[in-house]
Write a protein that holds these residues in place. Structure first.
Motif, PDB file in Angstrom:
ATOM      1  N   LEU A 136     -11.114   9.027  11.281  1.00 24.21           N
ATOM      2  CA  LEU A 136      -9.754   9.350  11.718  1.00 24.21           C
ATOM      3  C   LEU A 136      -8.717   8.933  10.680  1.00 24.21           C
ATOM      4  CD1 LEU A 136      -9.822   8.548  15.524  1.00 24.21           C
ATOM      5  CD2 LEU A 136      -9.725  10.770  14.381  1.00 24.21           C
ATOM      6  N   MET A 137      -8.927   7.748  10.093  1.00 24.19           N
ATOM      7  CA  MET A 137      -7.949   7.291   9.114  1.00 24.19           C
ATOM      8  C   MET A 137      -7.928   8.217   7.904  1.00 24.19           C
ATOM      9  SD  MET A 137      -7.813   3.161   9.162  1.00 24.19           S
ATOM     10  CE  MET A 137      -9.513   2.745   9.301  1.00 24.19           C
ATOM     11  N   MET A 138      -9.108   8.702   7.530  1.00 21.65           N
ATOM     12  CA  MET A 138      -9.162   9.614   6.391  1.00 21.65           C
ATOM     13  C   MET A 138      -8.479  10.928   6.737  1.00 21.65           C
ATOM     14  SD  MET A 138     -10.333   7.757   4.175  1.00 21.65           S
ATOM     15  CE  MET A 138      -9.323   8.470   2.968  1.00 21.65           C
ATOM     16  N   VAL A 139      -8.720  11.427   7.957  1.00 14.67           N
ATOM     17  CA  VAL A 139      -8.122  12.701   8.340  1.00 14.67           C
ATOM     18  C   VAL A 139      -6.604  12.551   8.485  1.00 14.67           C
ATOM     19  CG1 VAL A 139      -8.023  14.432  10.171  1.00 14.67           C
ATOM     20  CG2 VAL A 139     -10.216  13.529   9.448  1.00 14.67           C
ATOM     21  N   TRP A 140      -6.208  11.394   8.997  1.00 14.16           N
ATOM     22  CA  TRP A 140      -4.792  11.159   9.229  1.00 14.16           C
ATOM     23  C   TRP A 140      -4.050  10.959   7.907  1.00 14.16           C
ATOM     24  CZ3 TRP A 140      -2.553   5.842   9.563  1.00 14.16           C
ATOM     25  CH2 TRP A 140      -1.176   5.888   9.875  1.00 14.16           C
ATOM     26  N   ARG A 141      -4.628  10.154   7.026  1.00 18.20           N
ATOM     27  CA  ARG A 141      -3.988   9.872   5.746  1.00 18.20           C
ATOM     28  C   ARG A 141      -4.990  10.028   4.611  1.00 18.20           C
ATOM     29  NH1 ARG A 141       1.151   6.354   5.564  1.00 18.20           N
ATOM     30  NH2 ARG A 141       1.909   8.396   5.010  1.00 18.20           N
ATOM     31  N   PRO A 142      -5.252  11.255   4.196  1.00 19.22           N
ATOM     32  CA  PRO A 142      -6.268  11.464   3.155  1.00 19.22           C
ATOM     33  C   PRO A 142      -5.913  10.770   1.851  1.00 19.22           C
ATOM     34  CG  PRO A 142      -5.491  13.545   4.067  1.00 19.22           C
ATOM     35  CD  PRO A 142      -4.602  12.491   4.603  1.00 19.22           C
ATOM     36  N   LYS A 143      -4.670  10.481   1.632  1.00 19.21           N
ATOM     37  CA  LYS A 143      -4.295   9.850   0.370  1.00 19.21           C
ATOM     38  C   LYS A 143      -4.201   8.338   0.497  1.00 19.21           C
ATOM     39  CE  LYS A 143      -2.392  13.650  -2.052  1.00 19.21           C
ATOM     40  NZ  LYS A 143      -2.267  14.718  -1.031  1.00 19.21           N
ATOM     41  N   GLY A 144      -4.614   7.821   1.640  1.00 21.47           N
ATOM     42  CA  GLY A 144      -4.598   6.376   1.806  1.00 21.47           C
ATOM     43  C   GLY A 144      -3.335   5.917   2.501  1.00 21.47           C
ATOM     44  N   LEU A 145      -3.351   4.636   2.881  1.00 20.33           N
ATOM     45  CA  LEU A 145      -2.222   4.076   3.616  1.00 20.33           C
ATOM     46  C   LEU A 145      -0.939   4.201   2.813  1.00 20.33           C
ATOM     47  CD1 LEU A 145      -3.774   0.825   5.065  1.00 20.33           C
ATOM     48  CD2 LEU A 145      -3.252   2.948   6.260  1.00 20.33           C
ATOM     49  N   MET A 146      -1.016   3.803   1.561  1.00 25.13           N
ATOM     50  CA  MET A 146       0.143   3.949   0.688  1.00 25.13           C
ATOM     51  C   MET A 146      -0.336   4.771  -0.493  1.00 25.13           C
ATOM     52  SD  MET A 146       1.633   0.155   0.665  1.00 25.13           S
ATOM     53  CE  MET A 146       1.591  -0.861   2.121  1.00 25.13           C
ATOM     54  N   GLY A 147       0.104   5.984  -0.562  1.00 23.01           N
ATOM     55  CA  GLY A 147      -0.328   6.861  -1.641  1.00 23.01           C
ATOM     56  C   GLY A 147      -0.059   6.201  -2.976  1.00 23.01           C
ATOM     57  N   MET A 148      -0.841   6.596  -3.974  1.00 23.88           N
ATOM     58  CA  MET A 148      -0.693   5.958  -5.256  1.00 23.88           C
ATOM     59  C   MET A 148       0.715   6.155  -5.806  1.00 23.88           C
ATOM     60  SD  MET A 148      -2.760   6.659  -8.644  1.00 23.88           S
ATOM     61  CE  MET A 148      -2.649   8.309  -8.170  1.00 23.88           C
ATOM     62  N   ARG A 149       1.225   5.122  -6.415  1.00 22.13           N
ATOM     63  CA  ARG A 149       2.529   5.238  -7.056  1.00 22.13           C
ATOM     64  C   ARG A 149       2.291   5.442  -8.532  1.00 22.13           C
ATOM     65  NH1 ARG A 149       6.640   2.341  -4.857  1.00 22.13           N
ATOM     66  NH2 ARG A 149       6.998   1.344  -6.836  1.00 22.13           N
ATOM     67  N   ARG A 150       2.695   6.564  -9.012  1.00 17.12           N
ATOM     68  CA  ARG A 150       2.568   6.784 -10.445  1.00 17.12           C
ATOM     69  C   ARG A 150       3.617   5.935 -11.143  1.00 17.12           C
ATOM     70  NH1 ARG A 150      -1.154  11.322 -11.363  1.00 17.12           N
ATOM     71  NH2 ARG A 150      -1.724  11.667  -9.231  1.00 17.12           N
ATOM     72  N   ALA A 151       3.298   5.544 -12.343  1.00 15.80           N
ATOM     73  CA  ALA A 151       4.248   4.727 -13.089  1.00 15.80           C
ATOM     74  C   ALA A 151       5.530   5.526 -13.304  1.00 15.80           C
ATOM     75  CB  ALA A 151       3.635   4.337 -14.421  1.00 15.80           C
ATOM     76  N   ARG A 152       6.639   4.871 -13.046  1.00 12.76           N
ATOM     77  CA  ARG A 152       7.925   5.566 -13.210  1.00 12.76           C
ATOM     78  C   ARG A 152       8.836   4.697 -14.045  1.00 12.76           C
ATOM     79  NH1 ARG A 152       9.604   6.850  -7.168  1.00 12.76           N
ATOM     80  NH2 ARG A 152       8.598   4.851  -6.921  1.00 12.76           N
ATOM     81  N   PHE A 153       9.757   5.303 -14.651  1.00 14.15           N
ATOM     82  CA  PHE A 153      10.749   4.522 -15.372  1.00 14.15           C
ATOM     83  C   PHE A 153      12.096   4.804 -14.757  1.00 14.15           C
ATOM     84  CE2 PHE A 153       7.324   5.159 -18.285  1.00 14.15           C
ATOM     85  CZ  PHE A 153       7.135   3.886 -18.758  1.00 14.15           C
ATOM     86  N   ARG A 154      12.886   3.793 -14.684  1.00 21.85           N
ATOM     87  CA  ARG A 154      14.225   4.013 -14.166  1.00 21.85           C
ATOM     88  C   ARG A 154      15.192   3.905 -15.319  1.00 21.85           C
ATOM     89  NH1 ARG A 154      15.363   1.184  -8.481  1.00 21.85           N
ATOM     90  NH2 ARG A 154      13.584   2.040  -7.383  1.00 21.85           N
ATOM     91  N   ARG A 155      16.064   4.835 -15.328  1.00 25.57           N
ATOM     92  CA  ARG A 155      17.021   4.856 -16.427  1.00 25.57           C
ATOM     93  C   ARG A 155      17.811   3.542 -16.462  1.00 25.57           C
ATOM     94  NH1 ARG A 155      18.767   9.236 -19.488  1.00 25.57           N
ATOM     95  NH2 ARG A 155      17.400  10.604 -18.355  1.00 25.57           N
ATOM     96  N   SER A 156      18.209   3.106 -15.256  1.00 24.03           N
ATOM     97  CA  SER A 156      19.055   1.927 -15.211  1.00 24.03           C
ATOM     98  C   SER A 156      18.305   0.685 -15.687  1.00 24.03           C
ATOM     99  CB  SER A 156      19.556   1.700 -13.793  1.00 24.03           C
ATOM    100  OG  SER A 156      18.429   1.551 -12.939  1.00 24.03           O
ATOM    101  N   GLY A 157      16.977   0.756 -15.609  1.00 31.15           N
ATOM    102  CA  GLY A 157      16.209  -0.425 -15.975  1.00 31.15           C
ATOM    103  C   GLY A 157      16.077  -0.606 -17.472  1.00 31.15           C
ATOM    104  N   VAL A 158      16.440   0.438 -18.215  1.00 37.54           N
ATOM    105  CA  VAL A 158      16.262   0.343 -19.664  1.00 37.54           C
ATOM    106  C   VAL A 158      17.386  -0.487 -20.253  1.00 37.54           C
ATOM    107  CG1 VAL A 158      16.084   1.649 -21.801  1.00 37.54           C
ATOM    108  CG2 VAL A 158      15.143   2.577 -19.685  1.00 37.54           C
TER     109      VAL A 158
END
Lengths: 374, 419, 307
Positions: B396-418
């Motif tokens: 059920l958990m797989m059918v409900w959330r095939p990408k997992g509880l918290m989907g993967m976070r791809r690395a991101r850059f924030r402009r303000s953080g630079v």
């Protein structure tokens, strides 16, 4: 400093919880029944549960233990040590049991008994025969069955002196119980001046042992000793016969189940299989009436059913005599007194092993029954 | 099928579908639940498949009905979007709160749940290790249990033969497991996806079988004892070994083995926190970036001059090291190791944690590890239905959330953080 | 090892290998078409073993006596119900995950495997079950004295014959019928096939049904031959069969059969020559070695990387 105060809080909470349960304990005494209630060995777990359930019912019907009735708590370890430890902690800490009947597989019993011993709770196994269970100096552990080293001696004497076998193959199922049995057989064969012609392990759960059977033919064995359970012994003996190998198979208490006959493909295959087991509890006078009651309820009290019944009886009797639930007191009493059980009178030595081990040899007949070898 | 529920054929069609489903269910259930083998004969329980089929049909009807309801309002999804944004901004606070919670927890939950919590942290450690291999580097490993076993046995056998203490075993077990990881990784890493999976599965089984068969060295099925760690030479037992002092005597407390477990819990918490920190750092370093790049497109990476073998080996070695660390902790917490703890099902369990957590997401993996450890224990009240319910929960958990509880976070850059 | 013993070990290996091969087909077909490892397949085989015993007992109760009729009826009934199980498993646990990550169905398959095991345990009990010997009798070959013979039971002969037959039928279905062409088309390119009017979902269901049917054949034959099973056999045999599928080259039908035979033979000959304790270690080491030198198995086509 924080650690200490925190510990104080935890103890306080614990004491509160304990206080609640002692109030409830006025009516019931909780006894844990732990064993493989699921998993591949579930058949033995069922024997445990049936026996203990009946014993609790009978004791409660006779007024319980000084008015307090027994309540059983299930603990499923699936014969897996990790789960056994978890279950043991749960029984101790969560259910607050006063004693534990249980654990079937020696590999589960060994770590679980440490938990009970540490908590000072009486624990008795009806079935774990590995010597290690009682060899570790834990004061509150007992067993109502024999030990592998005793079974191996009886087995070896029988094979060499009665069957007059010379080329003996020793097989096991690579588990604590089976290998322990095979090793003790091997050791006693050496003292009798024989060396086994083959010593190998098969894999539990598999059904095809044809290659091993052919190997038995290749080494020209004239008797096979198997340390393991009925689920593998059945197919093994069948495949031996089907390859035209008619030599006797000798095993231990692990094949003591009518399932052995079913899994071997019928009574004609088990004829001539020998096994060691305690004196048949179904034949002891004290147990006759109980066996009848079980059969009337549609259950054949085979294997460890009556062992489990007797274990509950022993615990109850110790509690009655000492008026205590404390592991240390109960253990001291059990080690110095004999208990009348459904399997006759039982008494224990300082380690917690039975003083008298009554292993005898049985033979399976062509009708799928077993009888004592005279 | 696509019950988006146009009013034209609503309830009637649902009923028909429910009846068909119930019929199929009856056919499925009838032979297995309706008749049971008893020896060589049969016992009939005809009411069982009937009831099951009826329940399935009712369930199917409710499902159709539920599917036809209007989708959750956009307001709700906007709210959850806002929530995740808020989460992004307050990450550090949240982590601090959770850490505080984890530090308060052991004082209140009693010995049984404390032991479950310890087990949960061990699984977190294992899952973090596997997450490096599967989640970050994208290498499917079905035999992770091998490294776990190497760590556990490294401690137990190291103690038996070399007199290694727990503190010495921590780096020893981890290094040993890392060596095994590199050793295995070297020949197999040029294999593709699922071939790698089966080879690792085979490797896991080989390790377990060798441990089980090599009686004279590993104790075979009887297992090996692994003592509990001491704290600067202070024991936690009831009685001290000669020349030692026990914890309760030293601090002048009444004896309770709960101190021991609480100490162990905090030890694990520190190691897990360190691991989380390490993984977070690594993901921002070139090595971590390479892992993720390799997972996305191996050929492109090669074209860019990244050495796939070195990068994969580092992931394998680091994952194995973490697994070994988990093994040392497992051995110490159980006081005893035995090959039955290292079967394929254990690998599958750890993999389930990683995938359920959302591959590559550290927070998700921790949540899933806690969930999948506490769930089977909580299900103990259902006694014999435990396995069944756990299996259902996994599907059920797989059918409900095939990408997992918290989907993967791809690395991101924030402009303000630079800077 | 004498001649007789060696031949006997080869026979043992062939029988075991045929069983592995029949189950491996299910793994290989599913993998070929949707690229997932169906961990619940071993448990479908386990269910087939139970169904065989149940149908066998039921037919005996109904008074059917003639062995060929019993074999045929049991086989057909078991195939029918097992195929339905295969179909339902796909519908419940895999179809909803068709468009998600590659690993999600893997976990749902592991969950499904737990469900099937516990479902059978709860309804049939945890104990080892058995069937009465049904096909007794055996053939002795090369008999030269009391210990010098090769003995093959009728049930073992049936296993090998049925394995060859089953593979033949499957091969014909896949190569020479419209259905098989549809399967192969979906295997090559699902989107393209759907553009040409092949219903992908239907073909995938069909593959599960075919795989389960082969597992049913294996389950029936194994039950006839070994007569003993429990709810855990699917796991034990399943891992071996999966190994066989990979050994032969996953995705390839003849590869699955070849892999099964190689695995069965190597297990029995290794345990005859060296040691039974380490036969599984040998089997898995063989797999690792083969894959190092032939990374896509014995008969698998090497993957071409496209940029």
């Amino acid at each position: 400093m924080k650690r200490i105060t925190g510990g104080g809080v935890a103890r306080w909470v614990l004491a509160l919880m304990l206080g609640c349960t002692t109030a409830a304990q006025a009516e019931t005494i909780k006894i844990g029944v732990a064993g493989p209630l699921s998993g591949p060995q579930a058949a033995f777990g069922e024997q445990f549960w049936r026996g203990a359930e009946q014993a609790a019912k009978d004791i409660n019907a006779q007024g319980g233990i000084q008015g307090a009735s027994i309540e059983l708590v299930r603990g499923d370890d699936a014969c897996e040590p990790k789960q056994a430890v978890a279950v043991a902690n749960r029984l101790v800490d969560f259910d607050h049991v006063a004693a534990v009947v249980g654990h079937f597989c020696s590999s589960s019993t060994i770590p679980a008994f440490e938990v009970y011993a540490e908590a000072g709770i009486l624990s008795m196994t009806p079935a774990s025969t590995n010597p290690m269970v009682t060899e570790r100096g834990l004061p509150t552990v007992f067993r109502t069955c024999g030990r592998d080293d005793q079974q191996g001696v009886v087995g070896a004497e029988f094979v060499v002196k009665q069957l007059k076998a010379q080329r003996i193959a020793v097989l096991h199922d690579k588990d604590t119980y089976g290998q322990g049995l095979a090793d003790s057989m091997k050791a006693h064969l050496t003292t009798l001046g024989l060396k086994e012609v083959l010593y190998e392990g098969l894999t539990r759960g598999e059904k095809d042992f044809n290659a091993l059977v052919t190997k038995l033919r290749a080494v020209k064995a004239d008797a096979v000793y198997f340390g393991g359970l009925h689920s593998e012994a059945g197919p093994l003996v069948r495949q031996m016969r089907e390859q035209g190998l008619q030599i006797p198979l000798i095993s231990g208490d692990g094949i003591m189940s009518e399932t052995f006959v079913t899994s071997a493909g019928g009574p004609k295959f088990v004829a001539g299989v020998f096994m060691t087991f305690g004196a048949d509890p179904r034949k002891i006078a004290a147990g006759k009436e109980l066996v009848e009651r079980f059969r009337k309820a549609g259950y054949e009290p085979e294997g460890y059913t009556l062992y489990s019944y007797a274990t509950v009886q022993s615990i109850a009797q110790a509690m009655r005599a000492t008026q205590s639930r404390e592991g240390a007191k109960l253990a001291a009493w059990l080690k110095s007194n004999a208990v009348d059980t459904v399997m006759g009178s039982k008494s224990w030595n300082a380690k917690g092993d039975l003083k008298v081990s009554d292993y005898v040899m049985y033979r399976w007949t062509a009708t799928g029954q077993y009888e004592e070898v005279q | 099928m696509n019950g988006s529920g146009e009013g034209a054929h609503g309830v009637g069609r649902w009923l028909r579908e429910a009846a068909i489903t119930g019929g199929i269910a009856f056919l499925l259930f009838a032979p297995i639940t309706g008749v049971t083998l008893s020896g060589y004969t049969l016992e009939g329980h005809w009411q069982r498949p009937l009831w099951l089929a009826v329940w399935v049909a009712v369930g199917r009807f409710l499902w159709s009905w539920f599917r036809a309801r209007p989708r959750p309002s956009p307001a709700l999804s906007r709210l959850s979007g806002a929530f995740s944004l808020w989460l992004d901004d307050h990450r550090t606070h949240l982590i601090l709160i959770l850490l505080l919670g984890a530090m308060i927890l052991p004082w209140f939950i009693g010995k049984y749940w404390l032991n479950v919590a310890i087990l949960a942290w061990i699984y977190v450690l294992l899952a973090l290790g596997l997450n490096i291999v599967v989640g970050l580097a994208g290498l499917l490993d079905l035999g992770f249990v091998a490294f776990y076993a190497v760590g556990a046995y490294g401690y137990a056998l190291g103690h038996q033969y070399l007199g290694l203490s727990f503190w010495a075993a921590l780096p020893f077990g981890a290094l040993l497991a890392a060596c095994f990881g590199v050793m295995l990784g070297f020949p197999v890493l040029r294999m593709h996806g699922d071939y790698l999976a089966i080879v690792t599965l085979g490797f896991g089984e080989i390790i377990r079988l060798v441990i089980n068969n090599w009686m004279s060295f590993t104790g075979g099925p009887n297992g090996v004892r692994a003592p509990f760690p001491s704290l600067f030479g202070i024991d936690f037992g009831r009685r001290a070994a000669p020349g030692h002092v026990t914890f309760h005597e030293y601090f002048n407390l009444p004896y309770s083995n709960e101190y021991r477990d609480i100490f162990f819990y905090f030890l694990l918490l520190i190691v897990v926190s360190g691991m989380v920190f390490l993984v977070r750092r690594l993901r921002r370093m070139p090595l971590g970036r390479n892992w993720e790049a390799l997972r996305e497109d191996e050929i492109a990476c090669r074209a860019l001059g990244i050495q796939p073998v070195t990068v994969k080996l580092s992931a394998f070695g680091l994952g194995a090291m973490t697994g070994g660390l988990g093994g040392v902790f497992f051995a110490a917490s159980q006081g005893f190791v035995n090959p039955t703890s290292f079967t394929f099902m254990e690998s599958a369990h750890i993999l389930a944690i990683v995938i359920l957590g959302g591959m590559g997401s550290t927070g998700g993996v921790i949540a899933a590890a806690v969930l999948l450890t506490v769930l089977p224990e909580a299900l103990r009240d259902f006694a014999e239905y435990r396995g069944l319910l756990f299996g259902c929960a996994m599907v059920l958990m797989m059918v409900w959330r095939p990408k997992g509880l918290m989907g993967m976070r791809r690395a991101r850059f924030r402009r303000s953080g630079v800077a | 090892m004498s001649f007789h013993i060696f031949v006997q070990q080869v026979v043992n290996g062939l029988v075991l290998g045929s069983v592995y091969g029949l189950i491996a087909v299910g793994y290989t077909m599913v993998y070929g078409i949707i690229g997932m490892i169906n961990f619940a397949h071993g448990d479908v085989y386990m269910i087939a073993a139970y169904l065989t015993a149940i149908f066998l007992a039921a037919l005996t109760l109904l008074g059917v006596q003639s062995p060929p009729v019993i074999i045929l009826l049991v086989l057909l009934l078991t195939i029918a119900v097992t195929a339905l199980y295969g179909w339902s498993v796909e519908r419940i646990a895999y179809r909803p995950l068709r468009h998600s990550t590659r690993l999600a169905p893997l976990i749902s398959a592991i969950g499904m495997s737990l469900i099937l095991q516990n479902y059978v345990r709860l309804s049939q009990g945890g104990r080892t079950q058995g069937t009465p010997t049904f096909l007794d009798g055996s053939v002795r070959l090369f008999e030269q004295g009391p210990d010098q013979f090769v003995q093959i039971t009728h049930a073992q002969i049936l296993i090998v014959v049925m394995a060859v037959l089953g593979m033949g039928v499957l091969w014909y279905l896949m190569q020479a019928t419209a259905m098989g062409r549809a399967c192969r088309a979906v295997q090559q390119d699902r989107i393209m096939a759907s553009l040409l009017g092949v219903d992908g979902d239907r073909v995938i269901s069909l593959v599960f049904v075919l795989g389960a049917s082969m597992a049913a054949v294996a389950g029936t034959l194994v039950t006839f031959n070994y007569g003993s099973f429990d709810f855990f056999i699917g796991f034990v045999t399943g891992i071996k069969a999966f190994t066989a599928a990979v050994l032969g080259g996953i995705g390839s039908l003849p590869g699955a059969m070849l892999g099964g035979l190689v695995l069965g033979l190597s297990e029995s000959i290794f345990s005859g020559l060296v040691n039974t304790d380490y036969k599984d270690v040998f089997a898995f080491s063989l797999l690792v070695l083969v894959l190092i030198f032939r990374p896509s198995g014995l008969l698998g086509r090497p993957e071409v990387e496209k940029v």
